[in-house]
Design a protein around this motif. Structure first.
Motif, short mmCIF file in Angstrom:
data_model
loop_
_atom_site.label_atom_id
_atom_site.label_comp_id
_atom_site.label_asym_id
_atom_site.label_seq_id
_atom_site.Cartn_x
_atom_site.Cartn_y
_atom_site.Cartn_z
N THR A 1 0.83 -1.21 0.00
CA THR A 1 0.00 0.00 0.00
C THR A 1 0.87 1.25 0.00
N ASN A 2 1.94 1.25 0.79
CA ASN A 2 2.83 2.41 0.84
C ASN A 2 3.46 2.68 -0.52
N VAL A 3 3.95 1.63 -1.18
CA VAL A 3 4.61 1.80 -2.47
C VAL A 3 3.64 2.36 -3.51
N LEU A 4 2.45 1.80 -3.58
CA LEU A 4 1.46 2.25 -4.56
C LEU A 4 0.99 3.67 -4.27
N PHE A 5 0.82 3.99 -3.00
CA PHE A 5 0.41 5.36 -2.65
C PHE A 5 1.50 6.35 -3.02
N LEU A 6 2.77 5.98 -2.76
CA LEU A 6 3.89 6.85 -3.12
C LEU A 6 3.95 7.06 -4.63
N TYR A 7 3.76 5.99 -5.39
CA TYR A 7 3.80 6.13 -6.85
C TYR A 7 2.69 7.05 -7.35
N SER A 8 1.49 6.88 -6.83
CA SER A 8 0.37 7.71 -7.28
C SER A 8 0.60 9.18 -6.92
N ALA A 9 1.24 9.43 -5.77
CA ALA A 9 1.51 10.82 -5.38
C ALA A 9 2.58 11.45 -6.27
N MET A 10 3.54 10.65 -6.72
CA MET A 10 4.63 11.17 -7.55
C MET A 10 4.27 11.23 -9.02
N HIS A 11 3.17 10.58 -9.41
CA HIS A 11 2.73 10.59 -10.80
C HIS A 11 1.24 10.94 -10.85
N PRO A 12 0.90 12.18 -10.53
CA PRO A 12 -0.52 12.57 -10.48
C PRO A 12 -1.20 12.50 -11.84
N ASP A 13 -0.44 12.53 -12.93
CA ASP A 13 -1.06 12.44 -14.24
C ASP A 13 -1.67 11.06 -14.48
N ILE A 14 -1.13 10.04 -13.82
CA ILE A 14 -1.67 8.69 -13.93
C ILE A 14 -2.40 8.30 -12.65
N GLY A 15 -1.79 8.62 -11.52
CA GLY A 15 -2.39 8.27 -10.24
C GLY A 15 -2.36 6.77 -10.00
N TYR A 16 -3.34 6.31 -9.24
CA TYR A 16 -3.46 4.87 -9.00
C TYR A 16 -4.64 4.34 -9.79
N ARG A 17 -4.41 3.24 -10.48
CA ARG A 17 -5.47 2.58 -11.23
C ARG A 17 -5.52 1.11 -10.82
N GLN A 18 -6.73 0.59 -10.80
CA GLN A 18 -6.89 -0.81 -10.40
C GLN A 18 -6.09 -1.71 -11.32
N GLY A 19 -5.36 -2.63 -10.75
CA GLY A 19 -4.50 -3.53 -11.51
C GLY A 19 -3.03 -3.30 -11.21
N MET A 20 -2.69 -2.09 -10.76
CA MET A 20 -1.29 -1.82 -10.44
C MET A 20 -0.80 -2.70 -9.31
N HIS A 21 -1.69 -3.04 -8.39
CA HIS A 21 -1.27 -3.87 -7.25
C HIS A 21 -0.82 -5.26 -7.71
N GLU A 22 -1.36 -5.75 -8.83
CA GLU A 22 -0.96 -7.06 -9.32
C GLU A 22 0.30 -6.98 -10.19
N LEU A 23 0.74 -5.79 -10.52
CA LEU A 23 2.06 -5.62 -11.14
C LEU A 23 3.14 -5.51 -10.07
N LEU A 24 2.82 -4.83 -8.98
CA LEU A 24 3.79 -4.65 -7.91
C LEU A 24 4.01 -5.93 -7.13
N ALA A 25 2.96 -6.68 -6.88
CA ALA A 25 3.05 -7.84 -5.99
C ALA A 25 4.12 -8.86 -6.42
N PRO A 26 4.19 -9.28 -7.70
CA PRO A 26 5.24 -10.24 -8.08
C PRO A 26 6.65 -9.69 -7.86
N LEU A 27 6.85 -8.39 -8.09
CA LEU A 27 8.16 -7.79 -7.85
C LEU A 27 8.53 -7.84 -6.38
N PHE A 28 7.59 -7.47 -5.54
CA PHE A 28 7.84 -7.49 -4.09
C PHE A 28 8.13 -8.90 -3.62
N TYR A 29 7.38 -9.86 -4.13
CA TYR A 29 7.56 -11.26 -3.74
C TYR A 29 8.94 -11.76 -4.16
#
Length: 299
Positions: A49-77
């Motif tokens: 949640t922290n990583v995705l929130f930070l990304y959305s704050a640093m990229h307001p033109d895109i923000g957070y969109r559903q599905g990003m969590h399933e891109l981040l999760a394999p990397l974190f794992y």
């Protein structure tokens, strides 16, 4: 006085919006890969949640969109799997290696890799129509309906690439009324994390990200390779025998059958993720590919 009140209102408004966004991200993270116990950890969910929130704050033109969590999760794992305990807990291990792969950097490394991947595929998460320049700057402007890049990519997969490689399969899917956005949004935005098991999807990612070809282009061809792999599911072949010319009749599967195979993509019986990946590499040179059709038995 009024200026101070306006600043306070704006600050409170941003805080409320941030809290709402973080809640949305948290809800998505809690549903990440429900069959994997690793992602049920409160600490893992908090870090995602922290990583995705930070990304959305640093990229307001895109923000957070559903599905990003399933891109981040394999990397974190993957990063956490290869990490080592804190340096003071490691025995007989090189200190530089221990620091470089320390588990304390898992979230930071995941954010860096996630940002790098999003540079390649962020176009598939764009949803706002780009701002038009002032009319006086360029004279009369011809307005065209805005089509999101993800929709253009989906249409290209089925309407151009598949049609050029396998016209018969293309006609079968068109005849059944399959719209490319139905499966394409999930395939492209999640980079096949729902179509393949985690270990196979990560091997596909290795091939996609290490290739010299642009990642979006290769992903589109990978989608075509996935079509070809389940070609016999999307079309039914019935033998028709006659005294003159035995033939194979191709009957497209109906809409619901095709949709089921596309949205619930069947994994390989024998792990062969690289087979699909290499297949897509080969189809970057479509003049070398010809679909192999079954032959009618000789009388």
């Amino acid at each position: 006085m009024f200026t101070l009140l306006a600043v306070i209102c704006r600050t409170r408004g941003r805080s409320v919006a941030a809290m709402g966004l973080r809640k949305i991200i948290q809800q998505d993270v809690e549903r990440t890969f429900p069959d994997m116990g690793y992602f049920r950890s409160d600490e893992v969910q908090h870090q995602l949640t922290n990583v995705l929130f930070l990304y959305s704050a640093m990229h307001p033109d895109i923000g957070y969109r559903q599905g990003m969590h399933e891109l981040l999760a394999p990397l974190f794992y993957a990063i956490d799997f290869d990490s080592v305990p804190e340096a003071h807990e490691v025995f007989e291990t090189d200190s530089l290696f221990a620091e470089f792969c320390s588990r304390s950097w898992v979230a930071a490394d995941s954010w860096a890799l996630f940002s790098a991947i999003m540079q390649k595929v962020s176009q598939w998460y764009e949803w706002r129509e780009p701002a038009l320049p002032p009319p006086a700057a360029l004279g009369p402007v011809k307005l065209k309906p805005y089509v999101p890049p993800i929709v253009e990519a989906c249409n290209r997969i089925q309407g151009n690439l598949l049609k050029s490689v396998d016209p018969t399969l293309y006609e079968a899917m068109q005849g059944a009324g399959i719209e490319p956005q139905i499966y394409g949004l999930q395939w492209l935005r999640l980079l096949f994390t729902r179509e393949f098991p985690m270990d196979e999807a990560m091997m596909l990612w290795d091939g996609l990200l290490a290739s010299s070809h642009p990642t979006p282009s290769l992903v589109l061809w990978l989608c075509v390779a996935m079509f070809i792999r389940i070609r016999t599911k999307l079309m039914t072949r019935l033998p028709c025998y006659s005294s003159h010319s035995p033939q194979i009749s191709v009957i497209p599967s109906d809409y619901s059958t095709q949709l089921t195979y596309l949205l619930r993509y069947q994994t390989c019986r024998i792990p062969e993720p690289y087979t699909t990946s290499f297949y897509s590499f080969d189809m970057l040179r479509p003049w070398r590919y010809r679909p192999v059709l079954p032959q009618a038995p000789h009388s």
